[in-house]
Design a protein around this motif. Structure first.
Motif, PDB file in Angstrom:
ATOM      1  N   SER A 182       0.840  -1.215   0.000  1.00  0.00           N
ATOM      2  CA  SER A 182       0.000   0.000   0.000  1.00  0.00           C
ATOM      3  C   SER A 182       0.865   1.252   0.000  1.00  0.00           C
ATOM      4  O   SER A 182       0.520   2.261  -0.632  1.00  0.00           O
ATOM      5  CB  SER A 182      -0.931   0.019   1.218  1.00  0.00           C
ATOM      6  N   ASP A 233      -6.030  -1.039  -4.712  1.00  0.00           N
ATOM      7  CA  ASP A 233      -5.478  -1.646  -3.490  1.00  0.00           C
ATOM      8  C   ASP A 233      -6.523  -2.569  -2.865  1.00  0.00           C
ATOM      9  O   ASP A 233      -7.456  -2.107  -2.209  1.00  0.00           O
ATOM     10  CB  ASP A 233      -5.060  -0.548  -2.504  1.00  0.00           C
ATOM     11  N   GLU A 234      -6.378  -3.858  -3.082  1.00  0.00           N
ATOM     12  CA  GLU A 234      -7.315  -4.872  -2.581  1.00  0.00           C
ATOM     13  C   GLU A 234      -8.773  -4.452  -2.808  1.00  0.00           C
ATOM     14  O   GLU A 234      -9.556  -4.396  -1.869  1.00  0.00           O
ATOM     15  CB  GLU A 234      -7.066  -5.122  -1.098  1.00  0.00           C
TER      16      GLU A 234
HETATM   17 MG   LIG Z   1      -2.047  -2.737   2.199  1.00  0.00          MG
END
Ligand SMILES: [Mg+2]
Ligand SMILES: Nc1ncnc2c1ncn2[C@@H]1O[C@H](COP(=O)(O)OP(=O)(O)OP(=O)(O)O)[C@@H](O)[C@H]1O
Length: 248
Positions: free
Chosen positions: A45, A153-154
């Protein structure tokens, strides 16, 4: 071969005295889909925030089409784990938010909402949406400024398995039709292999334990892909091995 769309070099990134990322380089070609996988806390991240221009406190450089990039750019769209919609704006205004707070009448909003299957929901408020619908709104918003690169991000970790597969296929068709490149952080190896042209494995390495890309796997499987493809299964084994999750 044409120059990469994106070239990133991070010599180092610290939080206080801790080195989080060290000697990491990454290139993405126009229209390419790349996944980044790795254990929790290895700096994925952080890397995405650097690329999004949200964190400028690092040593290194970001080149977009060969030009140094500083700060956020409308050529790079970002989609987070949770939709991050503004609760007081309706769906259409949320999609157009990159242009300003109440721009839902922009003609691009209607076509984007149709593409994500939410043409009927333009006047809804975020609280009236399911998790999957809200994430589709976030995808439409991420594409609103017609970025060259989408950072995710995810993005599908909060939805059920069926919705997740639908959203993966939606993402695939959208980035293909818009010619957008994508960098996707995910913990789901099957998702990474199903969607990507390349999967990058990031792990804490060396004396400092800082995040580095230690392996790159090219996914040479033609699309449309079959999720049960045997080559995908063997590449999954390779990733697991790289993650230290299997012993060989
Ligand atoms: Mg992360
Ligand atoms: N604002 C911050 N201040 C200090 N340390 C931070 C900060 N943000 C992240 N870190 C640390 O940096 C490291 C990398 O965090 P990051 O969120 O990039 O990991 P990640 O790979 O995305 O993990 P996950 O898979 O769990 O999301 C972690 O050790 C984390 O504790």
């Amino acid at each position: 071969m044409s120059a990469p769309l994106l070239d990133l070099r991070v010599s180092d990134k610290h939080y206080d005295t801790r080195t989080i990322i060290e000697r990491l380089t990454l290139s993405i070609r126009r229209g390419e889909i790349v996944s980044l996988v790795g254990p929790s806390g290895c700096g994925k991240s952080t890397l995405l925030r650097i690329l999004a221009g949200l964190d400028r406190d690092f040593n290194g450089e970001i080149l977009l089409d060969g030009r140094p990039q500083q700060g956020p750019s409308n050529r790079i769209g970002v989609i987070f784990q949770e939709p991050r919609l503004l609760p007081w704006l309706n769906v259409a205004d949320n999609v157009a938010f990159p242009a300003g707070p109440r721009r839902g009448n922009d003609p691009r909003v209607g076509s984007l909402l149709a593409e994500v299957g939410l043409a009927e929901a333009r006047a809804y408020l975020p609280k009236q949406l399911s998790g999957g619908m809200a994430q589709r709104v976030a995808i439409a918003r991420g594409l609103f400024s017609e970025p060259d690169l989408l950072l995710l991000d995810e993005p599908f970790s909060a939805v059920d398995a069926m919705t997740r597969m639908r959203l993966q296929d939606l993402l695939l068709s959208l980035v293909r039709s818009h010619g957008t490149a994508a960098l996707l952080v995910t913990h789901d190896l099957d998702e990474a292999l199903y969607l990507s042209d390349r999967v990058l494995l990031m792990t804490p390495s060396g004396k400092t334990g800082a995040g580095r890309i230690v392996r790159e796997i090219a996914v040479g499987v033609e699309r449309p892909r079959d999720r049960r493809d045997l080559l995908l299964a063997s590449l999954r084994g390779e990733l697991l091995e790289g993650l230290g999750a299997v012993t060989v």
